[in-house]
Design a protein around this motif. Structure first.
Motif, mmCIF file in Angstrom:
data_model
loop_
_atom_site.group_PDB
_atom_site.id
_atom_site.type_symbol
_atom_site.label_atom_id
_atom_site.label_comp_id
_atom_site.label_asym_id
_atom_site.label_seq_id
_atom_site.Cartn_x
_atom_site.Cartn_y
_atom_site.Cartn_z
ATOM 1 N N ARG A 132 15.181 6.373 4.778
ATOM 2 C CA ARG A 132 15.674 7.662 5.253
ATOM 3 C C ARG A 132 14.757 8.350 6.246
ATOM 4 N NH1 ARG A 132 16.660 7.440 -0.149
ATOM 5 N NH2 ARG A 132 14.716 8.555 -0.590
ATOM 6 N N GLU A 133 13.466 8.069 6.178
ATOM 7 C CA GLU A 133 12.556 8.749 7.105
ATOM 8 C C GLU A 133 11.376 7.839 7.418
ATOM 9 O OE1 GLU A 133 9.436 9.914 5.988
ATOM 10 O OE2 GLU A 133 9.768 9.101 3.979
ATOM 11 N N ALA A 134 10.601 8.236 8.432
ATOM 12 C CA ALA A 134 9.582 7.351 8.987
ATOM 13 C C ALA A 134 8.503 6.993 7.981
ATOM 14 C CB ALA A 134 8.955 8.004 10.222
ATOM 15 N N GLY A 135 8.060 7.954 7.196
ATOM 16 C CA GLY A 135 7.022 7.659 6.228
ATOM 17 C C GLY A 135 7.456 6.595 5.245
ATOM 18 N N GLU A 136 8.703 6.665 4.832
ATOM 19 C CA GLU A 136 9.221 5.656 3.919
ATOM 20 C C GLU A 136 9.327 4.301 4.611
ATOM 21 O OE1 GLU A 136 12.968 4.964 0.861
ATOM 22 O OE2 GLU A 136 13.048 6.562 2.353
ATOM 23 N N ALA A 137 9.676 4.319 5.899
ATOM 24 C CA ALA A 137 9.766 3.054 6.643
ATOM 25 C C ALA A 137 8.413 2.361 6.687
ATOM 26 C CB ALA A 137 10.272 3.322 8.057
ATOM 27 N N VAL A 138 7.360 3.121 6.926
ATOM 28 C CA VAL A 138 6.019 2.535 6.960
ATOM 29 C C VAL A 138 5.641 1.998 5.581
ATOM 30 C CG1 VAL A 138 3.574 3.020 7.325
ATOM 31 C CG2 VAL A 138 5.284 3.995 8.890
ATOM 32 N N HIS A 139 5.899 2.798 4.543
ATOM 33 C CA HIS A 139 5.565 2.372 3.181
ATOM 34 C C HIS A 139 6.286 1.078 2.816
ATOM 35 C CE1 HIS A 139 4.876 2.503 -1.148
ATOM 36 N NE2 HIS A 139 6.196 2.418 -1.320
ATOM 37 N N ARG A 140 7.587 1.022 3.091
ATOM 38 C CA ARG A 140 8.370 -0.159 2.726
ATOM 39 C C ARG A 140 7.943 -1.377 3.546
ATOM 40 N NH1 ARG A 140 10.321 -1.160 -1.418
ATOM 41 N NH2 ARG A 140 12.391 -1.925 -0.828
ATOM 42 N N THR A 141 7.574 -1.169 4.795
ATOM 43 C CA THR A 141 7.124 -2.282 5.628
ATOM 44 C C THR A 141 5.854 -2.905 5.067
ATOM 45 O OG1 THR A 141 8.114 -1.298 7.611
ATOM 46 C CG2 THR A 141 6.413 -2.969 7.948
ATOM 47 N N VAL A 142 4.889 -2.067 4.719
ATOM 48 C CA VAL A 142 3.633 -2.569 4.144
ATOM 49 C C VAL A 142 3.917 -3.299 2.837
ATOM 50 C CG1 VAL A 142 1.403 -1.898 3.179
ATOM 51 C CG2 VAL A 142 2.246 -0.792 5.262
ATOM 52 N N GLN A 143 4.803 -2.759 2.032
ATOM 53 C CA GLN A 143 5.146 -3.392 0.753
ATOM 54 C C GLN A 143 5.776 -4.762 0.975
ATOM 55 O OE1 GLN A 143 8.332 -1.558 -1.525
ATOM 56 N NE2 GLN A 143 7.099 -1.726 -3.401
ATOM 57 N N LEU A 144 6.651 -4.856 1.973
ATOM 58 C CA LEU A 144 7.297 -6.141 2.267
ATOM 59 C C LEU A 144 6.278 -7.186 2.708
ATOM 60 C CD1 LEU A 144 10.434 -4.804 4.171
ATOM 61 C CD2 LEU A 144 10.515 -6.220 2.115
ATOM 62 N N VAL A 145 5.431 -6.803 3.654
ATOM 63 C CA VAL A 145 4.484 -7.767 4.217
ATOM 64 C C VAL A 145 3.442 -8.197 3.194
ATOM 65 C CG1 VAL A 145 2.694 -8.100 5.977
ATOM 66 C CG2 VAL A 145 4.816 -6.915 6.568
ATOM 67 N N ALA A 146 2.906 -7.238 2.463
ATOM 68 C CA ALA A 146 1.782 -7.534 1.579
ATOM 69 C C ALA A 146 2.194 -8.075 0.218
ATOM 70 C CB ALA A 146 0.940 -6.266 1.382
ATOM 71 N N ASP A 147 3.420 -7.759 -0.224
ATOM 72 C CA ASP A 147 3.780 -8.128 -1.592
ATOM 73 C C ASP A 147 5.123 -8.842 -1.700
ATOM 74 O OD1 ASP A 147 3.615 -8.093 -4.487
ATOM 75 O OD2 ASP A 147 5.082 -6.466 -4.422
ATOM 76 N N SER A 148 6.197 -8.208 -1.264
ATOM 77 C CA SER A 148 7.530 -8.721 -1.540
ATOM 78 C C SER A 148 7.813 -10.068 -0.891
ATOM 79 C CB SER A 148 8.579 -7.701 -1.071
ATOM 80 O OG SER A 148 8.370 -6.463 -1.697
ATOM 81 N N VAL A 149 7.559 -10.186 0.403
ATOM 82 C CA VAL A 149 7.841 -11.447 1.084
ATOM 83 C C VAL A 149 6.969 -12.584 0.564
ATOM 84 C CG1 VAL A 149 7.803 -12.612 3.331
ATOM 85 C CG2 VAL A 149 8.781 -10.317 3.131
#
Length: 810
Positions: free
Chosen positions: A615-632
């Motif tokens: 929904r907003e930029a801060g969440e986009a950054v948080h989710r991106t870091v989570q994807l790269v570092a953990d989820s993927v």
């Protein structure tokens, strides 16, 4: 480079667009547009190429919704909102385009090298030598080039003015009439000027003399300009820089990053009451600046009515006189080209420039419509030289190594469109090949065949990632067709980067005549060719050589000016082979649909495609870091070092700078003692505007920042680090073009909606080999961009220049 839907969301320069404030993309040629208010609004954000600062007009912050695939992050349970990235790279380059613009999004700046001459300097030197050769050839031409139309109106007045200048007279009265309505003008914001690589002054090893720099610093201080511009200004204007600035303060506008308003303030401070908007020097400087902006947006020339209209918006009281003065001083060239007639092509006798044209038409007494264009000499010479070189390839018989029977035997042993490609290359000097990632198997088969027939065959890719990927494909190719009459040697064909080939750092080198020592060259990523690189390449090929331009026409265009591959496809002057090999799997299905304007939901049982609404930029950054570092890594099995983040622009709350800062903090925290970098940091190194080399920091010493780029060690001097190196966990699409990673996370924050286009989305999504996560915050703007927003048009002359020299393909 930037240069990045690569040419995809590209904006045209201020010279072609409406003016500051228009929404723009940051790719483009990697390049991003730089409006007067755009730079400030973006926290200094640079656009994806060297067109820093392009802004998207709307920061919607809209809630995102899934567009296809599963809605949960791989291995994660919910998805959150985010959006707020900067505008997409403007084509033409991320002008930094990677490095753009173009490719270019990497930071602006020249190549950095310590000690020995760097690859970039070698490339620039090779380009200078080749441009001198081109200019000599132009001077040796005898006889006028037929205009193909009787000149009347503006075109005739323009010709008369140029002839008056050639005879030593000053053209009387403005020769340009009222501007005609421009053809399909596209709104474009201002762009920060960024000369292409070969335009950047290459100073001697020691740079400008200290006394020259000091003198320039004094003039800048007197005029209220930043003294930090002194070294660049001194290098640009030479030993007499101080006198040149005092005589013409608007010369400051030639310095990268300086805008007309700033140059006006500098001129007022130096000239006082003598300074006025109607000053002839100001008119010339703004005209040249607008043409440079157009080049950053991918245009090789501008139509005269559009140029004069934009000059008027820039506060030039008499735009016609400004253009006339610029032509008279030799700072630009004017051309008249025959327009396409209802029957199809443009008249075959279009002119090269008004200096070379006659007033008589083709001899039939019929007046035909023409368009008058104005462009910078460097791009005009390059485009004309390119047309000559391509015509030479098309009209000459290729070297006959191997009999026709041998070629046919090899084609018969190949499959599908690979056989068509082999047959086309057997009898033609220039062939175009189109297709996606899977189609690369066909140029590989061709190279094996040519090598077996005894040809010196090479492949050249846009960057090291593409080179290494294709080299692996060549090595893995099983049982290439080998006619029995030829004995292949042990080495086989090889792949290089195009920049390395032209500079001599890679590849076969040059023969005694200065041409490349090869018989067949396959250029991969052909849409990334700008007119200057393409002209240098065409001039470098020996007589009898074969050239295959291969690439995906749906990706972003080049960071530099021109649309060489698209122009050749449209001109139909040589055989074209379209691959019938589709890219496999859900990712191939998704990207193929985008290419035809459809964003469809695909079945992804192995989580090949995942949508993460934010929904907003801060969440986009948080989710991106989570994807790269953990989820993927956990759910897909792809480690963080093999996952690439792609976002539309450098600035904004979810641009490359914000994402790289967050990713560094998570993946490689450190104090950043050397210009913000630590050993282990992923970086994007830009040796020249429009080119980006991915790498990693190995160490920092007194001589500079040491990088490992594509298996080679690069040392970037301290004073070049800020200009040439960025963190590289997150790139723009222009920087990423030509690369491919096991996993890709594409971040689409809400403020990126205005910068999206079909080529940008196609390029970004197509960088994923196994897995694609989309951090989606633009709601319906994504499917709308895919369906309705094609690449921005570019004004070029290549088809018109080719028409009289090459017969049209049936």
């Amino acid at each position: 480079m930037s240069t990045e839907p690569e040419a995809a969301a590209e904006e045209t320069a201020d010279a072609v667009g409406p003016g500051p404030g228009a929404p723009g993309t940051t790719d483009g040629p990697d390049a991003a547009a730089h409006g007067a208010s755009a730079a400030a609004a973006r926290d200094g954000a640079e656009t994806t190429t060297a067109r820093d600062g392009a802004e998207t007009a709307a920061r919607s912050g809209a809630q995102s919704g899934p567009t296809g695939g599963t809605t949960a992050a791989p291995g994660d349970s919910g998805a959150e909102a985010g959006g707020g990235a900067s505008a997409e790279e403007a084509g033409t380059g991320e002008a930094t385009t990677d490095g753009t613009g173009t490719g270019t999004d990497a930071p602006d700046g020249d190549a950095a090298a310590a000690g020995e001459k760097s690859e970039a300097e070698a490339e620039l030197a090779a380009q200078r030598v080749e441009r001198e050769r081109i200019e000599r050839r132009k001077a040796e031409r005898q006889g006028p080039v037929d205009a193909g139309a009787k000149l009347s109106g503006t075109a005739a007045d323009l010709l008369a003015a140029v002839r008056a200048v050639e005879s030593g007279e000053k053209p009387a009265a403005p020769v340009f009439g009222a501007p005609e309505p421009a053809r399909r003008p596209a709104p474009e914001p201002d762009r920060q000027p960024r000369p292409a690589a070969s335009a950047e002054p290459v100073a001697a090893p020691g740079g400008p003399a200290p006394e020259t720099v000091q003198a320039v610093r004094g003039v800048l201080a007197e005029g209220g300009a930043p003294e930090a511009l002194a070294p660049q200004t001194a290098a640009l204007l030479g030993e007499g820089a101080e006198g040149a600035l005092r005589a013409d303060p608007w010369q400051l506008l030639r310095v990268t990053g300086v805008r007309p308003e700033q140059a006006d303030g500098f001129a007022r401070a130096l000239l006082g009451a003598e300074c006025g908007p109607d000053d002839e020097r100001r008119g010339r400087a703004v005209t040249v600046w607008l043409l440079e902006q157009a080049a950053l947006a991918g245009h090789t020339a501008l139509e005269l009515p559009r140029l004069t209209e934009t000059l008027a918006r820039r506060g030039v009281p008499d735009p016609d006189a400004a253009v006339q003065s610029t032509l008279a001083e030799g700072e630009a060239l004017a051309f008249q080209d025959a327009l396409e007639e209802p029957g199809g092509r443009a008249d075959s006798a279009s002119s090269r420039s008004t200096q070379d044209t006659g007033e008589e038409g083709a001899g039939d007494g019929v007046e035909r419509p023409v368009r008058v264009l104005v462009g910078l000499e460097r791009y005009a010479l390059a485009e004309e030289s390119l047309a000559d070189g391509l015509a030479r390839l098309v009209n000459s018989a290729p070297k006959q190594d191997g009999s026709a029977a041998d070629w046919e035997q090899a084609a018969a042993a190949a499959q599908g469109s690979a056989a068509e490609l082999i047959r086309a290359v057997a009898g033609h000097g220039l062939v175009l090949h189109t297709g996606g990632e899977a189609s690369l198997a066909e140029p590989a088969a061709l190279l094996h065949t040519a090598h077996a027939l005894g040809l010196r065959a090479w492949a050249a890719a846009h960057g090291p990632l593409g080179r290494d990927r294709f080299a692996a494909l060549l090595d893995a190719s099983s049982e290439p067709a080998e006619p029995s009459s030829a004995e292949p040697d042990r080495t086989g064909p090889a792949a290089v980067t195009l920049a390395g080939l032209l500079s001599g750092a890679e590849g076969p080198g040059r023969d005694a005549e200065g041409t490349l020592d090869l018989d067949l060259l396959v250029v991969l990523d052909a849409p990334q060719l700008d007119v200057e690189s393409a002209a240098l390449l065409a001039e470098s090929l020996p007589d009898g050589a074969r050239l295959v331009l291969a690439g995906d026409p749906a990706v972003l265009w080049s960071a530099g000016p021109g649309r060489v591959f698209a122009d050749l496809l449209a001109a139909r002057v040589c055989p074209q082979v379209a691959s019938r090999r589709p890219d496999p799997g859900p990712l191939g299905e998704l990207v193929s649909g985008i290419g035809i304007g459809e964003l469809s939901q695909v079945e992804a049982p192995g989580k090949e495609v995942v949508i993460v609404p934010v929904r907003e930029a801060g969440e986009a950054v948080h989710r991106t870091v989570q994807l790269v570092a953990d989820s993927v890594p956990r759910a897909i099995g792809v480690p963080a070092e093999d996952t690439q983040v792609i976002t539309p622009g450098h600035g904004g709350a979810a641009g490359t700078r914000a994402l790289n800062a967050a990713l560094k903090e998570r993946l490689n925290p450190g104090p950043g003692r050397f210009g913000g970098f630590d050993p282990g940091d992923r970086v994007a190194y830009s040796p020249a505007p429009g080119r980006t080399l991915p790498g990693r920091v190995t160490k920092a010493e007194a001589d500079g920042l040491h990088l490992a780029c594509a298996g080679e060690t690069v040392v970037v001097p301290r004073d070049r680090v800020e200009q040439s190196v960025r963190h590289g966990w997150a790139l723009t699409a222009h920087q990423a073009v030509g690369g491919r990673w096991p996993a890709v996370v594409v971040v689409l924050p809400g403020d990126a909606a205005q910068g999206l286009s079909r080529p940008w989305v196609y390029t970004a999504f197509g960088r994923a080999a196994r897995h694609l996560s989309v951090v989606h915050g633009v709601e319906q703007a994504l499917p709308r961009a895919v369906a309705e927003v094609p690449a921005k048009p570019r004004t070029t002359r290549l088809p018109v220049l080719l028409a009289p020299q090459v017969p049209t393909d049936a």
